[in-house]
Design a protein around this motif. Sequence first.
Motif, short mmCIF file in Angstrom:
data_model
loop_
_atom_site.label_atom_id
_atom_site.label_comp_id
_atom_site.label_asym_id
_atom_site.label_seq_id
_atom_site.Cartn_x
_atom_site.Cartn_y
_atom_site.Cartn_z
N ALA A 29 0.67 -1.44 0.05
CA ALA A 29 0.11 0.07 0.02
C ALA A 29 0.65 1.44 0.11
O ALA A 29 0.46 2.23 -0.53
CB ALA A 29 -0.82 0.06 1.22
N TYR A 61 -1.94 1.28 14.99
CA TYR A 61 -3.35 1.34 14.80
C TYR A 61 -4.19 0.95 15.99
O TYR A 61 -5.09 1.10 16.59
CB TYR A 61 -3.58 0.24 13.75
CG TYR A 61 -5.20 0.01 13.32
CD1 TYR A 61 -5.93 1.06 12.82
CD2 TYR A 61 -5.59 -1.12 13.62
CE1 TYR A 61 -7.22 1.08 12.56
CE2 TYR A 61 -6.95 -1.18 13.39
CZ TYR A 61 -7.96 -0.36 12.81
OH TYR A 61 -8.99 -0.56 12.36
N LEU A 161 -10.24 1.39 9.38
CA LEU A 161 -9.48 1.34 8.06
C LEU A 161 -10.05 1.67 6.76
O LEU A 161 -9.50 2.48 5.88
CB LEU A 161 -8.59 0.11 7.81
CG LEU A 161 -7.84 -0.41 8.95
CD1 LEU A 161 -7.16 -1.62 8.87
CD2 LEU A 161 -6.59 0.55 9.27
N ILE A 162 -11.32 1.12 6.47
CA ILE A 162 -12.27 1.46 5.28
C ILE A 162 -12.63 2.83 5.31
O ILE A 162 -12.56 3.42 4.34
CB ILE A 162 -13.28 0.41 5.16
CG1 ILE A 162 -12.51 -0.97 5.21
CG2 ILE A 162 -14.23 0.52 4.13
CD1 ILE A 162 -13.50 -2.14 5.31
N PRO A 165 -9.52 6.56 5.02
CA PRO A 165 -8.18 6.06 4.37
C PRO A 165 -7.17 7.29 4.58
O PRO A 165 -6.19 6.52 4.57
CB PRO A 165 -8.78 6.18 2.96
CG PRO A 165 -10.01 6.96 3.04
CD PRO A 165 -10.74 6.70 4.24
N GLU A 166 -7.49 8.39 5.08
CA GLU A 166 -6.34 9.23 5.31
C GLU A 166 -5.57 8.77 6.47
O GLU A 166 -4.32 8.94 6.29
CB GLU A 166 -6.98 10.78 5.38
CG GLU A 166 -7.79 11.20 4.44
CD GLU A 166 -9.35 10.84 4.31
OE1 GLU A 166 -9.69 9.92 5.21
OE2 GLU A 166 -10.03 11.49 3.54
N THR A 168 -5.37 5.78 7.63
CA THR A 168 -4.55 4.71 7.09
C THR A 168 -3.22 5.06 6.62
O THR A 168 -2.35 4.62 6.77
CB THR A 168 -5.29 3.71 6.26
OG1 THR A 168 -6.88 3.49 6.97
CG2 THR A 168 -4.98 2.50 6.06
N SER A 169 -3.37 5.71 5.62
CA SER A 169 -2.25 6.35 4.91
C SER A 169 -1.22 7.22 5.96
O SER A 169 0.12 6.52 5.82
CB SER A 169 -2.75 7.25 4.01
OG SER A 169 -1.59 7.88 3.10
#
Length: 404
Positions: A29, A61, A161-162, A165-166, A168-169
């Motif tokens: 990713a 996380y 996470l879904i 996304p920001e 997650t990044s």
Amino acid sequence: MKYLFDLFKAHAATVLQITICVGVFVVFAYWAFIINFFPAGITLSESLLFVFAALMFGLFYSLWYLMAVAAVHGLFHWRASQTKFDGGLFIIGIATAGMLGAAAWSSQNVMVLVAPLLGALILLMIPWYWRPLPRGTPSGQVRRRERDKALITLTAIILPLIFVPEITSKLISNSMQRLGFRQMDVSVSLDAANQKIIKGVVDEFDIKLHSCGSNKNPEQIVHHVNVLWHGLGERTLIEMPFHADASGSPYQVELNRSGVNIVRRPGSQASIPLCFSLGNDLLFDTYASTLTLEGITALTTLLENVKVYEKHSERLITAVSVTGHSDRVPVSSANDSNQKLSRRRAESVAEHLKALRPDLHLSVKAAGSQTPVSSCSNSLSKGELNECLAIDRRVEIVIQTKAK
């Protein structure tokens, strides 16, 4: 203790496989969606990277998600039929919810707060409201129940996470940074091959590098770059954040990893030089010391770039030095010299900079022909020699900066 050890042995292989799979996802990713770059040359022996990437990502996380679990459990635990109100848990819930709210406020994204809270609420509803099956329940129903619980648990965990996304990044990028593959706002030392690549980018896009080096290697050190990938594979990806194209996207350059070394600066307070070299052919006519219109435009553009740099880097200019240089061909005019000509040109540039930015503390130096950067043979014709020596006819501007 023996039970725990046996349990670890029974499931260690499965846990390792899951960890590697998560690490592959994290690294892929990062390569595919964040920096759009694949470093050729990653070997199987370097697959340990995936384990560390998974562990680091899982740590970040987990901290974020566990804060949401603590907030939901602390605020709403008393809603479960088998749990009484606990003041200490309630205070913990308020505190963790406040920290998540502050993170959402700073990122200007309410989903930073809502998404993990929703996932935590779904996760905690299983032990709160999903009552155990009675004795004698058919084994098929028990397996379906356990499968449903596992599916709901997995959904609750990956939900943030879904939906964000920001975040997650950012978690993936921070994981890469903690592992050392990503380095932000650093200096890099380049070998000759990589210097050639950088010089090609500079010449092609007409941008200036924040770099200082020796006379023979004027672009050996490049300051204030973001190293987006370095350490494994054959390629390194660097980004020049204060040089953007018309769309605002920073320039990115792929370099040979073996010739790139990260220079660790001694803290944000360290004074860092920004070096710009402007050719005299651009600034002045032959043997003249009065700025041309092109030269005035070049200096104005330079100061505009410096203002952009000051704004984005949050650094202050402490001093500016202007040094004039000339080639080795002697000045033919009487009572004149290369040294005097280089000083007049440096003074002309300094006066113009002072007029544009009166707050600058300027110093003027004249190097004459003492510090050439060319290596031209005397066997060249006059025209060829004049063209070869052009890089020696220059004015160098060094801007010293420090953190605010």
